[in-house]
Structures are given as C-alpha cells and as structure tokens.
Design an enzyme around this catalytic site. Structure first.
Site, mmCIF file in Angstrom:
data_model
loop_
_atom_site.group_PDB
_atom_site.id
_atom_site.type_symbol
_atom_site.label_atom_id
_atom_site.label_comp_id
_atom_site.label_asym_id
_atom_site.label_seq_id
_atom_site.Cartn_x
_atom_site.Cartn_y
_atom_site.Cartn_z
ATOM 1 N N GLU A 83 25.942 40.367 24.449
ATOM 2 C CA GLU A 83 24.515 40.700 24.534
ATOM 3 C C GLU A 83 24.229 41.354 25.879
ATOM 4 O O GLU A 83 23.100 41.395 26.333
ATOM 5 C CB GLU A 83 23.622 39.492 24.250
ATOM 6 C CG GLU A 83 24.019 38.214 24.898
ATOM 7 C CD GLU A 83 23.250 37.016 24.339
ATOM 8 O OE1 GLU A 83 22.012 37.047 24.352
ATOM 9 O OE2 GLU A 83 23.902 36.047 23.937
ATOM 10 N N CYS A 120 23.856 34.813 21.238
ATOM 11 C CA CYS A 120 25.093 34.077 21.537
ATOM 12 C C CYS A 120 25.923 33.754 20.301
ATOM 13 O O CYS A 120 27.095 33.403 20.423
ATOM 14 C CB CYS A 120 24.762 32.781 22.269
ATOM 15 S SG CYS A 120 23.706 33.025 23.688
ATOM 16 N N THR A 163 20.625 28.881 34.870
ATOM 17 C CA THR A 163 21.651 28.683 33.831
ATOM 18 C C THR A 163 22.484 29.947 33.619
ATOM 19 O O THR A 163 22.821 30.298 32.497
ATOM 20 C CB THR A 163 20.993 28.274 32.492
ATOM 21 O OG1 THR A 163 20.094 29.328 32.090
ATOM 22 C CG2 THR A 163 20.202 26.990 32.607
ATOM 23 N N HIS A 244 27.366 25.594 20.953
ATOM 24 C CA HIS A 244 26.959 26.618 21.934
ATOM 25 C C HIS A 244 26.357 25.868 23.125
ATOM 26 O O HIS A 244 25.487 25.008 22.943
ATOM 27 C CB HIS A 244 25.933 27.576 21.322
ATOM 28 C CG HIS A 244 25.270 28.431 22.367
ATOM 29 N ND1 HIS A 244 25.997 29.203 23.236
ATOM 30 C CD2 HIS A 244 23.961 28.590 22.720
ATOM 31 C CE1 HIS A 244 25.170 29.818 24.068
ATOM 32 N NE2 HIS A 244 23.926 29.460 23.777
ATOM 33 N N LYS A 253 21.107 17.050 23.900
ATOM 34 C CA LYS A 253 20.059 16.954 22.877
ATOM 35 C C LYS A 253 20.649 17.256 21.486
ATOM 36 O O LYS A 253 20.329 16.584 20.513
ATOM 37 C CB LYS A 253 18.927 17.937 23.176
ATOM 38 C CG LYS A 253 18.176 17.660 24.481
ATOM 39 C CD LYS A 253 17.106 18.731 24.689
ATOM 40 C CE LYS A 253 16.735 18.975 26.137
ATOM 41 N NZ LYS A 253 15.970 17.964 26.806
HETATM 42 N N1 CAA Z 1 16.936 14.347 38.379
HETATM 43 C C1 CAA Z 1 17.355 14.278 37.088
HETATM 44 N N2 CAA Z 1 16.914 15.134 36.126
HETATM 45 C C2 CAA Z 1 16.042 16.102 36.467
HETATM 46 C C3 CAA Z 1 15.557 16.221 37.795
HETATM 47 C C4 CAA Z 1 16.051 15.296 38.775
HETATM 48 N N3 CAA Z 1 15.656 15.361 40.043
HETATM 49 N N4 CAA Z 1 14.707 17.275 37.835
HETATM 50 C C5 CAA Z 1 14.636 17.781 36.570
HETATM 51 N N5 CAA Z 1 15.450 17.075 35.766
HETATM 52 C C6 CAA Z 1 15.711 17.295 34.330
HETATM 53 C C7 CAA Z 1 14.448 17.498 33.511
HETATM 54 O O1 CAA Z 1 13.872 16.275 33.133
HETATM 55 C C8 CAA Z 1 14.998 18.302 32.342
HETATM 56 O O2 CAA Z 1 15.657 17.441 31.437
HETATM 57 P P1 CAA Z 1 15.082 17.235 29.943
HETATM 58 O O3 CAA Z 1 15.018 18.589 29.308
HETATM 59 O O4 CAA Z 1 16.092 16.354 29.287
HETATM 60 O O5 CAA Z 1 13.734 16.626 30.100
HETATM 61 C C9 CAA Z 1 16.088 19.160 32.976
HETATM 62 O O6 CAA Z 1 16.424 18.537 34.216
HETATM 63 C C10 CAA Z 1 15.650 20.596 33.288
HETATM 64 O O7 CAA Z 1 14.485 20.525 34.074
HETATM 65 P P2 CAA Z 1 13.247 21.490 33.794
HETATM 66 O O8 CAA Z 1 12.931 21.500 32.330
HETATM 67 O O9 CAA Z 1 12.189 21.141 34.730
HETATM 68 O O10 CAA Z 1 13.931 22.879 34.193
HETATM 69 P P3 CAA Z 1 13.341 24.330 34.136
HETATM 70 O O11 CAA Z 1 11.864 24.361 34.122
HETATM 71 O O12 CAA Z 1 14.034 25.066 35.214
HETATM 72 O O13 CAA Z 1 13.801 24.907 32.711
HETATM 73 C C11 CAA Z 1 15.313 25.772 31.127
HETATM 74 C C12 CAA Z 1 15.033 24.658 32.117
HETATM 75 C C13 CAA Z 1 14.157 25.928 30.142
HETATM 76 C C14 CAA Z 1 16.565 25.410 30.339
HETATM 77 C C15 CAA Z 1 15.517 27.095 31.903
HETATM 78 O O14 CAA Z 1 16.621 26.958 32.762
HETATM 79 C C16 CAA Z 1 15.725 28.300 31.028
HETATM 80 O O15 CAA Z 1 14.778 28.974 30.650
HETATM 81 N N6 CAA Z 1 17.024 28.662 30.704
HETATM 82 C C17 CAA Z 1 17.331 29.830 29.903
HETATM 83 C C18 CAA Z 1 17.076 29.614 28.429
HETATM 84 C C19 CAA Z 1 18.075 28.691 27.784
HETATM 85 O O16 CAA Z 1 19.185 28.500 28.241
HETATM 86 N N7 CAA Z 1 17.675 28.102 26.634
HETATM 87 C C20 CAA Z 1 18.566 27.236 25.887
HETATM 88 C C21 CAA Z 1 18.335 27.326 24.396
HETATM 89 S S1 CAA Z 1 18.439 29.046 23.891
HETATM 90 C C22 CAA Z 1 20.099 29.374 23.862
HETATM 91 O O17 CAA Z 1 20.914 28.499 23.838
HETATM 92 C C23 CAA Z 1 20.519 30.808 23.874
HETATM 93 C C24 CAA Z 1 21.001 31.146 25.236
HETATM 94 O O18 CAA Z 1 22.163 30.967 25.526
HETATM 95 C C25 CAA Z 1 20.049 31.689 26.200
#
Ligand code: CAA
Length: 445
Positions: A83, A120, A163, A244, A253
């Site tokens: 991609e 992906c 990520t 994946h 999850k």
């Molecule tokens: N101690 C322990 N855990 C902590 C923490 C701390 N101090 N601070 C945060 N966390 C945890 C949160 O609770 C959360 O866990 P849960 O989801 O289990 O609640 C985790 O760490 C991530 O924290 P946030 O949600 O606050 O993180 P974020 O706002 O930065 O967003 C994300 C995370 C949405 C994955 C972001 O990184 C993102 O947009 N990534 C790209 C999209 C992606 O990878 N999506 C996955 C599904 S789509 C897919 O798979 C296709 C692909 O490859 C893109």
C-alpha cells in the site's frame, strides 16, 4: 489433493530503528508505558534514505532464492502486495524482477507479474492468488514468489505515527511445501468502510479509533464465515493464531474476541460462568452497536480468568514477539506474526508438524479473511535458516534528530535529500530517478 502452500519465507527489515519508549515517547510528552504496555511496542523498523519498498522486497527475495537454490526459471509468477506504491501503472514486481536480474543468471521474462491492493490484507490475497494458480494447474511446475512490502509511515503529528514500521516478507509458494500447507477453505468479512485511506497521497488519512472497531467487526464476520465452511472452531484446535498486527495491543483485543467466539457451545463458556459471575449469552452479541458495549464488559472479566490467560500465552502472545520490535509492516504484518509463532515453536523445541494455524488477515477499507494452515515436516529447518534476529540487532538506533531528518524522505510527493545513516552491504539500494520519473536501483556488493 496435492498440498499447496508456503515452502519458505524470508524477512527483510528496514535498516533503522526508532526506540518508541526511549526516544519517541519523551518527545511526545507521553509515558513510555503507553508503548510498552498499551500498544505493546518497543520499537519500529524504519527505512534508511536508500531503502524503499523495492529494495526491501528485492533483498528478501534475493535471500529466499539463494537459500532455496532457485533460478529465475523456477519462478513462474512474482506478485507484490503493497500500500506504499509510487506508480499507478508499472507494478512494483517489475522493479523487483529487474533488481533480481542484476544478480542471477537468466531473466524473468516468462513470469507473470502483478501488484495487489487492498490495504494490509493484500499480502494474503496474493498468497491466495498464487495458491489458486498452482491448484488450477497453470504453473507448469514452477513456483510463485509472493512479496508483501511496505514503508508504513504516517504524517508527522498523526496519531498513527506511534505505530509505524518498514519491511518486506518474501514467500515461495509451491506444491508439497516445506513450511505450511494452506487449507482450501476461507472465510470473509467485508464491507465498504472509511477507516484508513491514501487517496493519491503517500502518508495515510486514518480514523484510528474507528479503525480498531472496524478491524474487530470484520474479523468476527470472517471467523463466522470461515466456520460456515470449515466447521466450528475450538480454542485448542490451533497451535497459534497469527493475526494482522498493526500493533500488539490490537491483537490482544482480537485474540479475546476470537476466544469468546470459539468457546460458545464447547462447555468452556459454562465452566467459566461461575468464575466470571454471569453468562455471556445474555449480551446482545449479534447487534453491532450493542456488541461493542457488551464486548467490553464481558471481555474485561473473561480476560482475567486463568483459563483464558493460559490460552492467550500459548496461542496468541508468541505471534507478537517480532511485531513488538518492528511495528506495523502493513501487508507483511500477518506474515511476520506467522514467523514469530514458528520461531517460538523452534525456541521451545515444540513438535509442531501436523499442527494447525488459524491465520486472521485484515485490510482497512475493509476486509478480514480467516483461513487454516497445517505446519509441514520441514518447518524447523525453514525457521532455523532465518537471520531475522541478527537483522534486528544490527539496525541503526536513531536519535530524535535523525528521525526528524529521515522521515519525509519516504513521502514520495516531497523532494528531500538526506545522507544515509548506515552503509549498505550485499543489498539493493535506490540509485536515483530515471529519465521518465522511474526509480532506479543497483546492487551494492
Ligand atoms: N500505561 C498503560 N497503557 C496506556 C498508557 C499508560 N501510561 N497510556 C495509554 N495506554 C493504553 C491506552 O489505554 C490504550 O489501550 P486500549 O486501547 O486497550 O484502551 C493504548 O495504550 C493506546 O492509547 P491511546 O488510545 O490513547 O493511543 P492513541 O490515541 O495514540 O491511538 C491508535 C492509538 C488509534 C492505535 C493510533 O496509534 C493510530 O491511529 N494508529 C494507526 C491506525 C491503526 O493502526 N489502526 C489499527 C486497526 S486498522 C489496521 O489494522 C490496518 C492498519 O494496519 C493501519
């Protein structure tokens, strides 16, 4: 029925490393535990300025062909899933073939080449295409090289920046494979979704939180569809379940979701009811909206049970070891997860021949696929031959300033020129632009 599947795999990581808890988190004003515990990541692999999807794909394929003693005439098909493509017409596989022709005698003029796109999941779709081509008897005794290659980078400041990753996985698909045999049955969960897009742009537009929900919803559908052709699954049926893996927290999850689904009607659910204090059947699991609320409440309890934790430690956690160190490789991620699982088997001296894998692939946009694989007698030698640990250890550990400098080199819309951080050795490198805007490559001894 002749067995068809993956005979051998090679992995090529980007040559740079971004330490997420140590270097990235402090710059973002975040706690390191968000990465190590929340997302489940220690580091991302990152491409040096001379690396891209073609160099990584060609390097993985070169190693694969050399190790298996293959010549161009043995290969009837080269499929690339990505991609991160930089050309809307000429497929990456032609560039890869051009690179390989620099180092092998002979050419790939006889080979069918293509490029697959569905986020992906395209790596698994290419695997399916190669499987179908061989099963249809069109391969004339030849095998297929399937490559999943990506520079999974997000715009600076985007939530996805946490990520990132970069690397390629090359797989050799044949009859009577040494590594895994693919089952003919597949299950799909597919819907028109807007969770992650690249509308003519190199860095994605992503609705991160929604993408997590879409991943789970489509994976659940795929499992149900898979079971409709393969029969109901039981949690003990599979040695490992590679998913994946955009980041290990996502798979935590997914693992819980799949376990919850599999324990229905097995007696395990009833045994767990006392420990958990209620029956999950009272929850509205067939309605999407209610599903997510119900999921969270019941799952929170389920994941604390000893029965679940033992299963997770044995079946899911081993698939995440490499991902923790490399981040998201988009099309390659599920194939890295499979290798990670088999490495676990090797390191723990497990007798895996004949055991099964359930492979859960996902692509945004969105589609999930579930299929089963049977581990073959030659798996141990194939996994022993990998040098992925050595590759990971020798990556150059970037400072924050290095990272800022090199990040935008990989946005093809930008003209950025940055010195390399590592010295390429026995690998293909990007060698500048040609007359018509094509990218050029050369092999460095
Ligand atoms: N101690 C322990 N855990 C902590 C923490 C701390 N101090 N601070 C945060 N966390 C945890 C949160 O609770 C959360 O866990 P849960 O989801 O289990 O609640 C985790 O760490 C991530 O924290 P946030 O949600 O606050 O993180 P974020 O706002 O930065 O967003 C994300 C995370 C949405 C994955 C972001 O990184 C993102 O947009 N990534 C790209 C999209 C992606 O990878 N999506 C996955 C599904 S789509 C897919 O798979 C296709 C692909 O490859 C893109």
């Amino acid at each position: 029925m002749t067995a068809v599947g993956i005979d051998a795999i090679e992995i090529w990581t980007g040559n740079l490393k971004l330490d997420l808890p140590g270097t990235f988190a402090p710059q973002k004003g975040e706690e390191p535990e968000k990465y190590t515990k929340g997302l489940g990541l220690n580091a991302s692999s990152f491409p040096d300025s001379y690396e891209d999807i073609v160099t990584m794909a060609a390097n993985a394929s070169h190693r694969l062909m050399e190790r298996k003693g293959l010549e161009p005439d043995d290969i009837g098909r080269i499929d690339v899933a990505t991609e991160s493509a930089f050309d809307n017409s000429k497929p990456v596989s032609t560039y890869v073939a051009g690179c390989l022709e620099q180092v092998f005698d002979g050419d790939f003029h006889h080979a069918n080449k293509g490029e697959r796109k569905f986020a992906c999941i395209a790596g698994t779709q290419s695997l399916d295409d190669a499987y179908n081509w061989i099963r249809a008897g069109r391969n004339r005794g030849r095998g297929a090289i399937v490559i999943a290659t990506d520079t999974a980078l997000y715009a600076r400041g985007d939530a996805g920046e946490a990520t990132q990753g970069a690397g390629a996985v090359a797989m050799y698909i044949t009859e009577d494979p040494d590594l895994v045999k693919l089952s003919p049955e597949q299950g799909y969960g597919s819907a028109d979704e807007t969770d992650f897009l690249k509308p003519n742009q190199q860095f994605p537009s992503v609705d991160g939180k929604r993408s997590v929900q879409v991943y789970l919803a489509r994976m659940r559908e795929a499992l149900q569809d898979f079971e409709s052709v393969h029969g109901e699954s039981h949690p003990d049926q599979y040695a490992y379940i590679p998913f994946h893996t955009p980041f290990p927290g996502m798979v935590r999850k997914a693992g819980l979701l799949v376990y919850r689904h599999m324990i229905r009607d097995t007696g395990i659910e009833d045994d767990l009811a006392d420990e958990i204090g209620r029956q999950p059947r009272s929850e509205a699991f067939d309605d999407d909206e209610a599903f997510h609320d119900a999921l969270r409440a019941y799952m929170d309890d389920l994941k604390e049970t000893e029965t679940y934790q033992e299963w997770y430690e044995a079946t899911i956690d081993p698939t995440l070891t490499l991902s923790r160190e490399v981040g998201n490789w988009y099309t390659g991620s599920v194939h890295v997860a499979r290798v990670s699982a088999l490495k676990h088997g090797l390191e723990n001296d497990l007798d895996l021949a004949g055991s099964k894998l359930l492979v859960g692939s996902y692509g945004s946009g969105a589609q999930a696929e579930g299929h089963a694989e049977t581990i073959q007698d030659g798996w141990r030698e194939e996994i022993e031959a990998l040098n992925v640990d050595e590759q990971l250890e020798t990556r150059y550990d970037m400072s924050w300033e290095d990272y800022e400098e090199v990040h935008d080199v990989h946005n093809h819309e930008m003209d950025v020129d940055v010195e390399e951080f590592t010295a390429p050795e026995s690998e293909f490198v990007f060698d500048g632009w040609g007359r018509m805007g094509e990218r050029q490559y050369r092999y460095v001894e």
